[in-house]
Design a protein around this motif. Structure first.
Motif, PDB file in Angstrom:
ATOM      1  N   LYS A  58       2.779  -4.606   3.514  1.00  0.00           N
ATOM      2  CA  LYS A  58       3.816  -3.577   3.441  1.00  0.00           C
ATOM      3  C   LYS A  58       3.138  -2.241   3.169  1.00  0.00           C
ATOM      4  N   VAL A  59       3.499  -1.223   3.946  1.00  0.00           N
ATOM      5  CA  VAL A  59       2.829   0.072   3.825  1.00  0.00           C
ATOM      6  C   VAL A  59       3.848   1.201   3.754  1.00  0.00           C
ATOM      7  N   TYR A  60       3.629   2.101   2.802  1.00  0.00           N
ATOM      8  CA  TYR A  60       4.409   3.328   2.690  1.00  0.00           C
ATOM      9  C   TYR A  60       3.434   4.495   2.824  1.00  0.00           C
ATOM     10  N   ALA A  61       3.759   5.435   3.707  1.00  0.00           N
ATOM     11  CA  ALA A  61       2.917   6.619   3.888  1.00  0.00           C
ATOM     12  C   ALA A  61       3.827   7.849   3.917  1.00  0.00           C
ATOM     13  N   PRO A  62       4.325   8.255   2.766  1.00  0.00           N
ATOM     14  CA  PRO A  62       5.288   9.360   2.720  1.00  0.00           C
ATOM     15  C   PRO A  62       4.641  10.710   2.967  1.00  0.00           C
ATOM     16  N   SER A  63       5.409  11.619   3.535  1.00  0.00           N
ATOM     17  CA  SER A  63       4.994  13.026   3.581  1.00  0.00           C
ATOM     18  C   SER A  63       5.483  13.680   2.297  1.00  0.00           C
ATOM     19  N   LEU A  64       4.629  14.450   1.664  1.00  0.00           N
ATOM     20  CA  LEU A  64       5.005  15.117   0.420  1.00  0.00           C
ATOM     21  C   LEU A  64       5.966  16.263   0.695  1.00  0.00           C
ATOM     22  N   THR A  65       6.723  16.644  -0.299  1.00  0.00           N
ATOM     23  CA  THR A  65       7.727  17.702  -0.140  1.00  0.00           C
ATOM     24  C   THR A  65       7.096  19.001   0.359  1.00  0.00           C
ATOM     25  N   GLY A  66       7.700  19.559   1.414  1.00  0.00           N
ATOM     26  CA  GLY A  66       7.280  20.864   1.917  1.00  0.00           C
ATOM     27  C   GLY A  66       6.312  20.854   3.070  1.00  0.00           C
ATOM     28  N   ASP A 105       2.193  -4.121  -8.271  1.00  0.00           N
ATOM     29  CA  ASP A 105       0.806  -4.400  -7.866  1.00  0.00           C
ATOM     30  C   ASP A 105       0.413  -3.567  -6.644  1.00  0.00           C
ATOM     31  N   VAL A 106       0.747  -2.298  -6.703  1.00  0.00           N
ATOM     32  CA  VAL A 106       0.538  -1.387  -5.579  1.00  0.00           C
ATOM     33  C   VAL A 106      -0.936  -1.020  -5.421  1.00  0.00           C
ATOM     34  N   VAL A 107      -1.366  -0.873  -4.165  1.00  0.00           N
ATOM     35  CA  VAL A 107      -2.659  -0.264  -3.862  1.00  0.00           C
ATOM     36  C   VAL A 107      -2.352   1.201  -3.556  1.00  0.00           C
ATOM     37  N   LEU A 108      -2.688   2.085  -4.490  1.00  0.00           N
ATOM     38  CA  LEU A 108      -2.352   3.505  -4.374  1.00  0.00           C
ATOM     39  C   LEU A 108      -3.575   4.274  -3.893  1.00  0.00           C
ATOM     40  N   VAL A 109      -3.433   4.922  -2.736  1.00  0.00           N
ATOM     41  CA  VAL A 109      -4.563   5.597  -2.093  1.00  0.00           C
ATOM     42  C   VAL A 109      -4.266   7.091  -1.973  1.00  0.00           C
ATOM     43  N   GLY A 110      -5.216   7.917  -2.396  1.00  0.00           N
ATOM     44  CA  GLY A 110      -5.060   9.361  -2.269  1.00  0.00           C
ATOM     45  C   GLY A 110      -6.231   9.959  -1.516  1.00  0.00           C
ATOM     46  N   HIS A 111      -5.938  10.721  -0.481  1.00  0.00           N
ATOM     47  CA  HIS A 111      -6.980  11.359   0.322  1.00  0.00           C
ATOM     48  C   HIS A 111      -7.151  12.818  -0.087  1.00  0.00           C
ATOM     49  N   SER A 112      -8.390  13.236  -0.289  1.00  0.00           N
ATOM     50  CA  SER A 112      -8.727  14.635  -0.524  1.00  0.00           C
ATOM     51  C   SER A 112      -7.967  15.191  -1.742  1.00  0.00           C
ATOM     52  N   SER A 113      -7.130  16.223  -1.522  1.00  0.00           N
ATOM     53  CA  SER A 113      -6.410  16.831  -2.648  1.00  0.00           C
ATOM     54  C   SER A 113      -5.374  15.892  -3.249  1.00  0.00           C
ATOM     55  N   ALA A 114      -5.035  14.811  -2.542  1.00  0.00           N
ATOM     56  CA  ALA A 114      -4.099  13.836  -3.104  1.00  0.00           C
ATOM     57  C   ALA A 114      -4.717  13.080  -4.276  1.00  0.00           C
ATOM     58  N   GLY A 115      -6.015  13.293  -4.513  1.00  0.00           N
ATOM     59  CA  GLY A 115      -6.594  12.767  -5.744  1.00  0.00           C
ATOM     60  C   GLY A 115      -5.875  13.336  -6.954  1.00  0.00           C
ATOM     61  N   PHE A 156       0.837  -1.195   0.000  1.00  0.00           N
ATOM     62  CA  PHE A 156       0.000   0.000   0.000  1.00  0.00           C
ATOM     63  C   PHE A 156       0.878   1.253   0.000  1.00  0.00           C
ATOM     64  N   VAL A 157       0.508   2.222  -0.822  1.00  0.00           N
ATOM     65  CA  VAL A 157       1.122   3.546  -0.781  1.00  0.00           C
ATOM     66  C   VAL A 157      -0.005   4.530  -0.477  1.00  0.00           C
ATOM     67  N   LEU A 158       0.077   5.163   0.684  1.00  0.00           N
ATOM     68  CA  LEU A 158      -0.988   6.026   1.191  1.00  0.00           C
ATOM     69  C   LEU A 158      -0.550   7.483   1.102  1.00  0.00           C
ATOM     70  N   VAL A 159      -1.309   8.290   0.377  1.00  0.00           N
ATOM     71  CA  VAL A 159      -0.911   9.675   0.123  1.00  0.00           C
ATOM     72  C   VAL A 159      -1.895  10.627   0.788  1.00  0.00           C
ATOM     73  N   HIS A 160      -1.358  11.516   1.611  1.00  0.00           N
ATOM     74  CA  HIS A 160      -2.173  12.448   2.393  1.00  0.00           C
ATOM     75  C   HIS A 160      -2.626  13.639   1.567  1.00  0.00           C
ATOM     76  N   GLY A 161      -3.596  14.378   2.109  1.00  0.00           N
ATOM     77  CA  GLY A 161      -4.102  15.568   1.446  1.00  0.00           C
ATOM     78  C   GLY A 161      -3.475  16.847   1.979  1.00  0.00           C
ATOM     79  N   THR A 162      -4.082  17.968   1.624  1.00  0.00           N
ATOM     80  CA  THR A 162      -3.566  19.291   1.973  1.00  0.00           C
ATOM     81  C   THR A 162      -3.399  19.450   3.483  1.00  0.00           C
ATOM     82  N   TRP A 163      -2.266  20.040   3.881  1.00  0.00           N
ATOM     83  CA  TRP A 163      -1.915  20.377   5.259  1.00  0.00           C
ATOM     84  C   TRP A 163      -1.521  19.179   6.117  1.00  0.00           C
ATOM     85  N   HIS A 164      -1.770  17.976   5.644  1.00  0.00           N
ATOM     86  CA  HIS A 164      -1.461  16.786   6.432  1.00  0.00           C
ATOM     87  C   HIS A 164      -0.057  16.270   6.100  1.00  0.00           C
TER      88      HIS A 164
END
Length: 268
Positions: free
Chosen positions: A65-73, A105-115, A39-47
């Motif tokens: 296996k899970v990856y939850a990176p913080s985006l740059t900045g 074969d990643v499960v790519l998840v985007g929350h809110s603005s991470a769409g 799983f790759v979990l991507v956060h939205g704005t401000w998170h």
């Protein structure tokens, strides 16, 4: 040994072998059904990656296996904030993680603005993604930006920030997302300003995600958003999409981590 005893012993041995073979086959099938997923979990704005901790813990306890990176900045990478950090930067954050870790074969998840982020990232790593999940998120088309699709209130604030020439969009209170009361102070303390260029930049390509085999839209019904309501209705009518509704505030990963983890495993 009498012939009858020999025959009885032989039959017992054959029976034991048959039982062992059957159990082995069942075990193999069980392992195949519960094979670890990525799983790759991507956060939205401000998170930041921190918001996925509860979901990550659930999935990792189940052997995934899970990856939850913080985006740059933002968050733990807030020291990298510059005026050049935009949507392309964030899409590259995700695409490069998948490339450099050789994920398949990643499960790519985007929350809110991470769409926006996962839609743009899919243009680079679409073949490596087996399932894409939009979690109470925007599903943009070419030419869209977060500032163009945002609800009227947030859009006005973002437009004013752009007009002032601000570097960042300041966080809004967790209460505005209807985060459960117990966690609001924690979420407010963790949120960081978001690069304004990332909400202004327009999507340049948005077709690769449509080719991904499994597509899911999850709507948090405890958060008022006409845009997300319209998106849910659209995806319900679209072939190839699964849709879910969760009784939760916008931050589903905070409010309903166990339920969210179950859904993610179901669509994996």
């Amino acid at each position: 040994m009498p012939a009858a005893s020999v025959e009885t012993t032989r039959r017992a041995a054959l029976g034991a072998l048959a039982v062992t073979a059957a159990l082995t086959a069942v075990g193999s099938r069980g392992e195949a059904q519960t094979a670890p997923k990525t799983f790759v979990l991507v956060h939205g704005t401000w998170h930041g990656g921190w918001c996925w901790r509860r979901v990550t813990d659930v999935l990792e306890r189940k052997g995934h296996k899970v990856y939850a990176p913080s985006l740059t900045g933002v968050a733990d990478r807030s020291h990298l904030l510059t005026r050049d950090v935009n949507l392309t930067t964030h899409a590259n954050d995700v695409a490069n993680l998948i490339k450099w870790e050789d994920l398949k074969d990643v499960v790519l998840v985007g929350h809110s603005s991470a769409g926006f982020v996962i839609t743009q990232a899919a243009e680079q790593i679409g073949p490596q993604v087996g399932s894409i999940v939009y979690l109470d998120a925007f599903v943009p088309q070419v030419g869209d930006s977060l500032i163009s699709l945002a609800n009227p209130g947030p859009r006005k604030a973002l437009e004013e920030a752009v007009a002032r020439g601000d570097l960042v969009a300041k966080p809004v209170p967790a209460a505005a997302f209807n985060v459960n009361e117990k966690d609001r102070a924690w979420v407010d303390a963790k949120c960081t300003p978001h690069p304004l260029a990332a909400v202004v930049e327009k999507v340049t390509a948005a077709s690769a995600y449509e080719k991904i085999a499994r597509k899911t839209y999850i709507r948090a019904t405890g958060f008022k958003s006409p845009v997300f309501d319209e998106t849910l209705a659209k995806m319900k009518a679209m072939p190839g999409w699964k849709t879910y509704e969760v009784a939760s505030g916008h931050d589903v990963m905070v409010d309903r981590p166990d339920q969210l983890a179950d859904i993610l495993l179901e669509v994996a």
